[in-house]
Scaffold this motif. Structure first.
Motif, mmCIF file in Angstrom:
data_model
loop_
_atom_site.group_PDB
_atom_site.id
_atom_site.type_symbol
_atom_site.label_atom_id
_atom_site.label_comp_id
_atom_site.label_asym_id
_atom_site.label_seq_id
_atom_site.Cartn_x
_atom_site.Cartn_y
_atom_site.Cartn_z
ATOM 1 N N PRO A 50 -2.643 -0.642 -0.728
ATOM 2 C CA PRO A 50 -2.261 -0.929 -2.010
ATOM 3 C C PRO A 50 -1.992 -0.172 -2.884
ATOM 4 O O PRO A 50 -2.104 1.409 -2.563
ATOM 5 C CB PRO A 50 -4.513 -0.715 -2.269
ATOM 6 N N THR A 51 -1.100 -0.701 -3.904
ATOM 7 C CA THR A 51 -0.169 0.198 -4.685
ATOM 8 C C THR A 51 -0.597 1.137 -5.414
ATOM 9 O O THR A 51 -0.542 2.326 -5.848
ATOM 10 C CB THR A 51 0.658 0.174 -5.599
ATOM 11 N N MET A 52 -2.479 0.672 -6.286
ATOM 12 C CA MET A 52 -2.851 1.656 -6.846
ATOM 13 C C MET A 52 -3.405 2.772 -5.817
ATOM 14 O O MET A 52 -3.662 4.473 -6.627
ATOM 15 C CB MET A 52 -4.268 1.903 -7.069
ATOM 16 N N SER A 53 -3.076 3.433 -4.195
ATOM 17 C CA SER A 53 -3.558 4.593 -3.841
ATOM 18 C C SER A 53 -2.230 5.753 -3.365
ATOM 19 O O SER A 53 -2.892 6.635 -3.421
ATOM 20 C CB SER A 53 -3.285 3.779 -1.883
ATOM 21 N N TYR A 54 -1.106 5.742 -4.824
ATOM 22 C CA TYR A 54 -0.277 5.885 -4.607
ATOM 23 C C TYR A 54 -0.404 6.887 -5.999
ATOM 24 O O TYR A 54 0.174 7.570 -6.180
ATOM 25 C CB TYR A 54 0.726 5.266 -5.003
ATOM 26 N N ASP A 55 -0.987 5.711 -6.527
ATOM 27 C CA ASP A 55 -0.313 6.043 -8.029
ATOM 28 C C ASP A 55 -1.213 5.783 -9.050
ATOM 29 O O ASP A 55 -0.976 3.840 -9.108
ATOM 30 C CB ASP A 55 0.470 6.021 -8.764
ATOM 31 N N SER A 56 -2.528 5.631 -9.695
ATOM 32 C CA SER A 56 -3.729 4.847 -10.168
ATOM 33 C C SER A 56 -3.547 4.179 -11.469
ATOM 34 O O SER A 56 -3.741 3.260 -11.694
ATOM 35 C CB SER A 56 -4.533 5.972 -10.404
ATOM 36 N N THR A 57 -1.967 4.656 -12.018
ATOM 37 C CA THR A 57 -1.461 3.953 -13.267
ATOM 38 C C THR A 57 -1.371 3.076 -13.031
ATOM 39 O O THR A 57 -0.207 2.262 -13.712
ATOM 40 C CB THR A 57 -0.533 5.315 -14.013
ATOM 41 N N ILE A 58 -0.526 2.257 -11.796
ATOM 42 C CA ILE A 58 -0.079 1.338 -11.165
ATOM 43 C C ILE A 58 -0.678 0.309 -10.584
ATOM 44 O O ILE A 58 -0.471 -0.343 -9.655
ATOM 45 C CB ILE A 58 1.443 1.343 -10.298
ATOM 46 N N LYS A 59 -2.556 0.473 -10.892
ATOM 47 C CA LYS A 59 -3.057 -0.152 -10.201
ATOM 48 C C LYS A 59 -2.603 -2.000 -10.689
ATOM 49 O O LYS A 59 -2.851 -2.262 -11.242
ATOM 50 C CB LYS A 59 -4.648 0.011 -10.472
ATOM 51 N N GLY A 60 -2.506 -2.606 -9.741
ATOM 52 C CA GLY A 60 -2.307 -4.164 -9.767
ATOM 53 C C GLY A 60 -1.075 -3.954 -10.067
ATOM 54 O O GLY A 60 -0.801 -5.341 -10.127
#
Length: 236
Positions: free
Chosen positions: A192-202
């Motif tokens: 999940p992309t939010m694993s890299y950066d919480s600001t790009i969740k979803g």
């Protein structure tokens, strides 16, 4: 003709996928790749989408680690006999426990229900998954793409794709600093992309050499499509 990719739908209702495709006026001349992990986690475990895929001439599932785990437990759909009861080993019990603990319980429940009404459809689904490719290469608008479930573990630019194991295509967890091919854009899900950066969740994550399209559907985020023609992102 346009080519779209999505990934990690994990039990998304079929109607939601159809609504998303309708947003881009998806038609017979277009093509859809789902980069693995249709099954498990929630709702019907993705069985309605798999039944839909069986009938689609312009859609293809790439094998994900959750489909691989389901296939490793296909023995649960065999007819119960004294012979296969004896063969129900500790290893098979561990495979089944691992799968159910990773969200496979809803998928197995839906498949067991389907077994009562249409056992041939269950076998068709399992055969479809057995034949699902580990990756696809496509070219569109003078750009080349490698489509795979998880990225590539133990990546080496000089290594042929055919030399990688299945696990290296379905269980990789790329670091944000990892780079793949210089002249091919690798598109994958799994992480999940939010694993890299919480600001790009979803949201879809694009880097220099790869694109992660796992937007975290089972975590309450809306599914997304990436159109390869122009790299436009479309969200439900």
């Amino acid at each position: 003709m346009s080519i779209y990719v999505t990934s990690d739908l994990h039990g998304l209702p079929l109607n939601d996928l159809k609504i998303l495709l309708n947003k881009v006026d998806f038609c017979d001349s277009d093509w859809l790749y789902i980069l693995g992990d249709v099954v498990d986690r929630q709702n019907d475990g993705g069985i309605d989408i798999l039944k839909w895929l069986l009938e689609q001439p312009n859609a293809q599932l790439i094998l994900g680690n959750h489909e691989a785990m389901l296939l490793s437990c296909d023995f649960v759909f065999e007819e119960i006999t004294n012979e296969n009861l004896i063969g129900f080993t500790k290893e098979k019990i561990e495979l089944l426990m691992n799968y159910t603990q990773n969200g496979g319980d809803v998928t197995l429940k839906a498949l067991r229900k389907l077994m009562h009404t249409s056992p041939e459809t269950v076998e068709d689904i399992l055969d479809y998954l057995r034949e699902a490719p580990l990756y696809e290469t496509v070219s569109v608008c003078n750009k080349d793409f490698l489509l795979v479930h998880s990225g590539i573990d133990n990546f080496d630019k000089n290594k042929k794709l055919s030399d990688y194991t299945a696990d290296e295509f379905i269980w990789a967890w790329p670091e944000i600093t990892d780079e793949y091919f210089d002249d091919i854009i690798t598109v994958f899900g799994h992480t999940p992309t939010m694993s890299y950066d919480s600001t790009i969740k979803g949201k879809i994550l694009k880097t220099k050499t790869w694109i992660d399209i796992d937007v975290g559907v089972p975590y309450g985020n809306k599914p997304a499509l990436l159109r390869l023609d122009d790299l436009e992102e479309i969200y439900l």
